[in-house]
Write a protein that holds these residues in place. Sequence first.
Motif, PDB file in Angstrom:
ATOM      1  N   LEU A   1      29.799  47.866  39.890  1.00 35.62           N
ATOM      2  CA  LEU A   1      28.571  46.974  38.609  1.00 35.62           C
ATOM      3  C   LEU A   1      28.823  45.903  39.602  1.00 35.62           C
ATOM      4  CD1 LEU A   1      29.647  48.151  35.531  1.00 35.62           C
ATOM      5  CD2 LEU A   1      27.792  48.376  35.825  1.00 35.62           C
TER       6      LEU A   1
ATOM      7  N   LEU B   1      27.183  44.550  33.190  1.00 37.71           N
ATOM      8  CA  LEU B   1      26.836  43.838  34.404  1.00 37.71           C
ATOM      9  C   LEU B   1      25.728  42.910  33.927  1.00 37.71           C
ATOM     10  CD1 LEU B   1      24.472  45.869  35.722  1.00 37.71           C
ATOM     11  CD2 LEU B   1      23.021  45.546  34.322  1.00 37.71           C
ATOM     12  N   ARG B   2      25.873  42.656  32.542  1.00 39.54           N
ATOM     13  CA  ARG B   2      24.335  40.870  32.106  1.00 39.54           C
ATOM     14  C   ARG B   2      26.135  39.663  32.478  1.00 39.54           C
ATOM     15  NH1 ARG B   2      22.708  40.679  26.051  1.00 39.54           N
ATOM     16  NH2 ARG B   2      22.105  38.812  27.178  1.00 39.54           N
TER      17      ARG B   2
ATOM     18  N   LYS C   1      26.623  36.180  38.571  1.00 44.13           N
ATOM     19  CA  LYS C   1      25.936  35.831  40.036  1.00 44.13           C
ATOM     20  C   LYS C   1      24.953  34.349  40.213  1.00 44.13           C
ATOM     21  CE  LYS C   1      23.486  36.999  43.913  1.00 44.13           C
ATOM     22  NZ  LYS C   1      24.669  36.492  45.318  1.00 44.13           N
ATOM     23  N   GLU C   2      24.467  34.186  39.306  1.00 46.83           N
ATOM     24  CA  GLU C   2      22.986  33.300  39.233  1.00 46.83           C
ATOM     25  C   GLU C   2      23.639  32.011  38.488  1.00 46.83           C
ATOM     26  OE1 GLU C   2      20.587  31.181  35.272  1.00 46.83           O
ATOM     27  OE2 GLU C   2      21.135  33.572  35.372  1.00 46.83           O
TER      28      GLU C   2
ATOM     29  N   MET D   1      28.563  39.643  34.760  1.00 46.99           N
ATOM     30  CA  MET D   1      28.105  39.909  36.167  1.00 46.99           C
ATOM     31  C   MET D   1      26.320  39.318  36.876  1.00 46.99           C
ATOM     32  SD  MET D   1      30.258  43.219  38.046  1.00 46.99           S
ATOM     33  CE  MET D   1      31.316  43.317  37.769  1.00 46.99           C
ATOM     34  N   GLN D   2      25.232  40.189  36.235  1.00 39.49           N
ATOM     35  CA  GLN D   2      24.393  38.596  36.656  1.00 39.49           C
ATOM     36  C   GLN D   2      24.152  37.201  36.410  1.00 39.49           C
ATOM     37  OE1 GLN D   2      21.738  41.113  34.371  1.00 39.49           O
ATOM     38  NE2 GLN D   2      20.815  42.737  35.419  1.00 39.49           N
ATOM     39  N   LYS D   3      25.000  37.109  35.321  1.00 39.48           N
ATOM     40  CA  LYS D   3      25.216  35.670  34.924  1.00 39.48           C
ATOM     41  C   LYS D   3      26.277  35.185  35.382  1.00 39.48           C
ATOM     42  CE  LYS D   3      23.864  33.324  32.099  1.00 39.48           C
ATOM     43  NZ  LYS D   3      21.929  32.380  32.195  1.00 39.48           N
TER      44      LYS D   3
ATOM     45  N   LEU E   1      26.315  34.815  27.042  1.00 37.50           N
ATOM     46  CA  LEU E   1      25.492  34.304  28.289  1.00 37.50           C
ATOM     47  C   LEU E   1      25.398  32.907  28.475  1.00 37.50           C
ATOM     48  CD1 LEU E   1      24.331  37.424  28.689  1.00 37.50           C
ATOM     49  CD2 LEU E   1      26.497  37.042  29.929  1.00 37.50           C
TER      50      LEU E   1
ATOM     51  N   THR F   1      24.982  43.730  41.094  1.00 40.98           N
ATOM     52  CA  THR F   1      24.315  42.701  40.739  1.00 40.98           C
ATOM     53  C   THR F   1      24.270  41.743  41.932  1.00 40.98           C
ATOM     54  OG1 THR F   1      26.902  42.291  39.722  1.00 40.98           O
ATOM     55  CG2 THR F   1      25.156  43.268  38.657  1.00 40.98           C
ATOM     56  N   GLY F   2      25.598  42.245  42.675  1.00 42.37           N
ATOM     57  CA  GLY F   2      25.840  41.007  43.990  1.00 42.37           C
ATOM     58  C   GLY F   2      26.660  40.371  43.155  1.00 42.37           C
ATOM     59  N   ALA F   3      27.177  40.424  42.359  1.00 40.78           N
ATOM     60  CA  ALA F   3      28.692  39.238  41.796  1.00 40.78           C
ATOM     61  C   ALA F   3      29.882  39.595  42.479  1.00 40.78           C
ATOM     62  CB  ALA F   3      28.978  39.657  40.240  1.00 40.78           C
TER      63      ALA F   3
END
Length: 467
Positions: free
Chosen positions: A233, A173-174, A180-181, A176-178, A141, A237-239
Amino acid sequence: MTIVIRNGTVVSPLGTSASDVLVDGERIVAVASASSGLADQWAASADRVIDAAGKYVLPGGIDAHTHMEMPFGGTSSVDTFSTGTTAAAWGGTTTIIDFAVQAKGTSLLSTLEKWHQKADGNCAVDYGFHMIVSDVNDGTLKEMETCIDAGVNSFKMFMAYPGVFYATDGEILRAMQKAKETGGTIMMHAENGIAIDQLVAQALAEGRTDPVYHGITRPPELEAEATYRAITLAKVTGAPLYIVHLSAAQALTAVANARNRGQNVFAETCPQYLFLSLDDLGRDDFEGSKFVCSPPLRPREHQAELWRGLRTNDLSVVSTDHCPFCFKDQKELGRGDFSKIPNGIPGVEHRMDLLHQGVLAGEISLSRWVEISSTTPARMFGLYPRKGAIAAGSDADIVVYDPAVKQTLSVETHHMNVDYSAYEGLEITGRVSTVLSRGSVVIDDGAFHGSTSHGVFLERELNQYLV
């Protein structure tokens, strides 16, 4: 070197125009109406004048999904970066985006370096990379951020192939969170691999071993379920999400519904899903193995829905998923066990031509042809306006295309390094006449004039549809 392309019809996503194009060095420096008379002035001092009368002038094609020299199932795809990019040029594709494949237990950065070593100095046209993420952990990540700094900002994950590439929902999920960031894009191979493996095991246990069962054990409902799950997913996450090689009408419905809600979901399909079908997987004498890919070819009725999706922009891009394995000694590994047939169909050379058949059939417009094969992938993967446009300042990646010439697709005439054609004997209308890559003539009058050291690596910006 200065080149003038005159008397042609320039095609863009906004329409067509009778325009002349001036190239100086690697860039387009001017585009002028044919009625302006500027082409006469340019031609007086040009090194070369290309008469495009009766032909289309297109931005070079961008194939955003290829697999050169890809290891799979104990073997490797047979097109090298050299042979594959040369074949791409023959078909009017002047940029590919290939996949660097992370093996479990290795780092993203070491993987990227390995793929640079394969490609650098060995490409006839320009290229970029996506990253396949198969091992999600804290280190991976973190490395996603470094990849983005290095111009690789799209990350492919798999809901299929347990034990090889498969990622759990938590791992997805993890990642996708990255994304998004950082502004990266997650690309998803959406098939329910856990359920598919059960169906495959059951079919083999019952003695159903022929290639057609590759398709039967990967039903469209399991592509649709995985597509919907990936979309969910991404929503959590908003990705942004890009579904690769979408093949099934049910999966397209999931994408369309998400887009109608305003979610940043995009999808591509491939020529094989528009022109081939489950019937080809069912060919006799193990011939069906030539058509094994994942997701599999679908019953023919799915094709009309995919063409409709291209018209409505629920399908935004057509890429090839070019992953060629020879019939002899490679596809034949699956005789008696369809699950051992290497997955992949050759196609990088024929994408532009096949999509032109869609224009002739009234499935898509000329402008849409250019949009889905060049301009949208340039925007989607951070290359526009350097690529994907006939405009002053853009790279002189230009295709002069003859829409009237007839040709027959065949292994005897294609330039891909594979011993069969998935479209053997198909008679089509339209063919590349001349191809420029960054101002250099690489294809002209039925001959290759390029160099396999010409192509350069492209550091890509972020997805422009998210800005």
